[in-house]
Design an enzyme around this catalytic site. Structure first.
Site, PDB file in Angstrom:
ATOM      1  N   GLY A   1       0.925   1.261  -0.595  1.00  0.00           N
ATOM      2  CA  GLY A   1       0.405   1.417   0.899  1.00  0.00           C
ATOM      3  C   GLY A   1       0.361   2.951   1.253  1.00  0.00           C
ATOM      4  O   GLY A   1      -0.877   3.319   2.048  1.00  0.00           O
TER       5      GLY A   1
ATOM      6  N   ASN B   1       6.114  -4.313  10.681  1.00  0.00           N
ATOM      7  CA  ASN B   1       7.135  -4.472   9.943  1.00  0.00           C
ATOM      8  C   ASN B   1       8.461  -4.448  10.267  1.00  0.00           C
ATOM      9  O   ASN B   1       9.411  -4.931   9.428  1.00  0.00           O
ATOM     10  CB  ASN B   1       7.039  -3.483   8.770  1.00  0.00           C
ATOM     11  CG  ASN B   1       6.976  -1.919   9.300  1.00  0.00           C
ATOM     12  OD1 ASN B   1       6.254  -1.512  10.233  1.00  0.00           O
ATOM     13  ND2 ASN B   1       7.941  -1.090   8.796  1.00  0.00           N
TER      14      ASN B   1
ATOM     15  N   SER C   1      -0.375  -3.956  -0.648  1.00  0.00           N
ATOM     16  CA  SER C   1       0.846  -3.182  -1.339  1.00  0.00           C
ATOM     17  C   SER C   1       1.641  -4.553  -2.167  1.00  0.00           C
ATOM     18  O   SER C   1       2.195  -5.267  -1.465  1.00  0.00           O
ATOM     19  CB  SER C   1       1.812  -2.395  -0.613  1.00  0.00           C
ATOM     20  OG  SER C   1       2.845  -2.005  -1.460  1.00  0.00           O
ATOM     21  N   ALA C   2       1.470  -4.400  -3.428  1.00  0.00           N
ATOM     22  CA  ALA C   2       1.820  -5.635  -4.190  1.00  0.00           C
ATOM     23  C   ALA C   2       3.376  -5.935  -4.139  1.00  0.00           C
ATOM     24  O   ALA C   2       3.755  -7.192  -4.170  1.00  0.00           O
ATOM     25  CB  ALA C   2       1.621  -5.326  -5.667  1.00  0.00           C
TER      26      ALA C   2
ATOM     27  N   THR D   1      -5.375   7.748 -14.456  1.00  0.00           N
ATOM     28  CA  THR D   1      -5.409   6.618 -15.207  1.00  0.00           C
ATOM     29  C   THR D   1      -4.949   5.524 -14.479  1.00  0.00           C
ATOM     30  O   THR D   1      -3.779   5.547 -13.949  1.00  0.00           O
ATOM     31  CB  THR D   1      -4.737   6.851 -16.842  1.00  0.00           C
ATOM     32  OG1 THR D   1      -5.377   7.980 -17.280  1.00  0.00           O
ATOM     33  CG2 THR D   1      -4.765   5.517 -17.555  1.00  0.00           C
TER      34      THR D   1
ATOM     35  N   CYS E   1      17.755   4.468   6.158  1.00  0.00           N
ATOM     36  CA  CYS E   1      19.064   4.542   6.564  1.00  0.00           C
ATOM     37  C   CYS E   1      19.748   4.932   5.231  1.00  0.00           C
ATOM     38  O   CYS E   1      19.657   4.294   4.333  1.00  0.00           O
ATOM     39  CB  CYS E   1      19.605   3.235   7.215  1.00  0.00           C
ATOM     40  SG  CYS E   1      21.485   3.230   6.717  1.00  0.00           S
TER      41      CYS E   1
HETATM   42  C1  LIG Z   1       3.361  -1.538   7.339  1.00  0.00           C
HETATM   43  C2  LIG Z   1       3.658  -0.690   6.130  1.00  0.00           C
HETATM   44  N1  LIG Z   1       2.806   0.099   6.038  1.00  0.00           N
HETATM   45  C3  LIG Z   1       2.736   0.727   4.907  1.00  0.00           C
HETATM   46  C4  LIG Z   1       3.979   0.762   4.183  1.00  0.00           C
HETATM   47  C5  LIG Z   1       3.989   1.582   2.590  1.00  0.00           C
HETATM   48  O1  LIG Z   1       3.956   0.738   1.471  1.00  0.00           O
HETATM   49  P1  LIG Z   1       4.231   1.272   0.230  1.00  0.00           P
HETATM   50  O2  LIG Z   1       5.805   1.148   0.236  1.00  0.00           O
HETATM   51  O3  LIG Z   1       3.535   0.569  -0.800  1.00  0.00           O
HETATM   52  O4  LIG Z   1       3.952   2.784   0.033  1.00  0.00           O
HETATM   53  C6  LIG Z   1       5.001  -0.233   4.069  1.00  0.00           C
HETATM   54  C7  LIG Z   1       6.142  -0.565   3.223  1.00  0.00           C
HETATM   55  O5  LIG Z   1       7.005  -0.009   3.470  1.00  0.00           O
HETATM   56  C8  LIG Z   1       4.788  -1.131   5.377  1.00  0.00           C
HETATM   57  O6  LIG Z   1       5.815  -2.037   5.915  1.00  0.00           O
END
Ligand SMILES: Cc1ncc(COP(=O)(O)O)c(C=O)c1O
Length: 371
Positions: free
Chosen positions: A70, A151, A199-200, A237, A325
């Protein structure tokens, strides 16, 4: 006792995904850029994964690019758009993930572009009228960046309404869809978004792999300089096995979405009902009926409940307060601040998954009462 209720931070790998990765690790180690048979096999894996993800999102495979997750997808899109298009203003909101907030701040400053933050209400919702007014008074092109699902507090963005406003004024629309991919239906077929992200590790796939959707109308510059992988959009890669595993995890998540959602909503309603009847001093933060797997509760703030997270941890319950945290104390969350509750509550985010059981919820409540 171990109860994992931190599935917005990351999820457990699906067993079928582990088996699949194991087979691939044994048999498929080629570099997809090599032209011999071993390379071609790896290339097939990557392209099959691209086709699967594109077909789920109802877009062209040429619009899907693989990244390390992400954060990289967000940074690539934000920096690429600001370098490639004549953007005069970026509009976003204070409840975005840190990856988005920091990338916007950094790239707006570097490109001398105004960054405007919309207000959010108690549930984390933006005001569509304010958005429309802000775009309409801007001379020049606007990039709107608003997350699909938050999130920390589960707030859902009305994607279609925001898209209509963006289309009306020819603004670009980026949505951080990291928390919704695999949990909510995301259909990008009618071009409602210019940019989306996955994001997997948020949908029972491996960590350190993700994808970005870039609508074919948009041509942006890459973040990384190097080889011509991913059609010159992401040098380096490819993480072949993780890419294949991500597509598998995504397929599983989509196939079982309805069943999982029904189960999660049932568990959530059970939790809400028990809290309301047994712990009336506890409040709910954000959008309770937003993201199906997530609920954020507020414990009245006192001087001696600072170490709540650590107490949950000692009792085998893994939850989070929202933002990162390190000390066991709850750090202030920028999202809880933005919805105006920081002075009165300590937030606890419960993020369930398909592996969560009613027993897990009972154990959480038992520990909550005890501490
Ligand atoms: C809403 C949101 N965006 C972006 C991310 C970042 O993704 P990644 O952990 O794959 O870098 C997260 C994960 O923490 C997320 O919850």
């Amino acid at each position: 006792l171990k109860v994992y209720l931190d599935n917005a931070a990351t999820t457990q790998l699906d067993e079928d995904v582990i088996d699949y990765m194991h087979q691939l690790m044994l048999n498929n180690f080629g570099n997809p850029s090599s032209i011999h048979a071993s390379g071609r096999e790896a290339k097939v894996l990557v392209e099959q994964a691209r086709n699967k993800i594109a077909s789920i999102l109802k877009v062209s495979p040429a619009e899907i690019f693989f990244t390390s997750g992400g954060t990289e997808s967000i940074n690539t899109i934000v920096s690429g758009v600001l370098l490639s298009s004549e953007i005069s203003k970026v509009i976003s909101s204070p409840i975005e993930h840190a990856a988005m907030l920091k990338s916007l701040e950094y790239n707006c400053k570097a490109n001398d572009v105004e960054l405007f933050m919309l207000d959010v209400d108690e549930a984390g919702q933006i005001n569509l009228i304010e958005l429309e007014e802000e775009i309409s008074k801007t001379k020049g092109k606007v990039l709107v960046s608003l997350m699909h699902t938050n999130n920390e507090i589960g707030t859902l963005l009305p994607l279609n309404d925001v898209s209509d406003i963006c289309r009306k004024f020819n603004a670009l629309f980026l949505s951080d869809t990291v928390q919704s991919m695999g949990k909510l239906p995301v259909d990008l077929s009618d071009g409602i978004l210019d940019f989306a992200i996955g994001s997997a590790h948020k949908f029972h796939g491996p960590k350190g792999v993700g994808f970005m959707y870039i609508n074919g109308e948009n041509k942006i510059l890459p973040l990384l300089q190097g080889g011509s992988q991913e059609r010159n959009m992401r040098a380096g890669t490819e993480n072949t096995i993780s890419i294949a595993a991500m597509a598998k995890a995504f397929e599983i998540a989509i196939a079982s979405m309805q069943e999982n959602t029904e189960k999660l909503i049932e568990l959530k309603n059970y939790l809400i009902h028990r809290i309301e009847s047994e712990l009336p001093e506890i409040t709910f933060n954000g959008h309770i009926h937003g993201l199906p797997n997530l609920i954020n509760i507020g414990i009245p703030k006192t001087d001696n409940n600072e170490m709540l997270l650590m107490k949950f941890d000692i009792n085998g319950i893994f939850v989070s307060g929202g933002s990162a945290c390190s000390s066991g104390a709850l750090m202030d969350s920028h999202v809880i601040k933005a919805i105006g509750k920081n002075n009165i509550i300590r937030p606890i985010r419960l993020a369930m998954s398909k592996f969560t059981t009613k027993n897990d919820i009972d154990s959480f409540l038992e520990v909550l009462k005890k501490i």
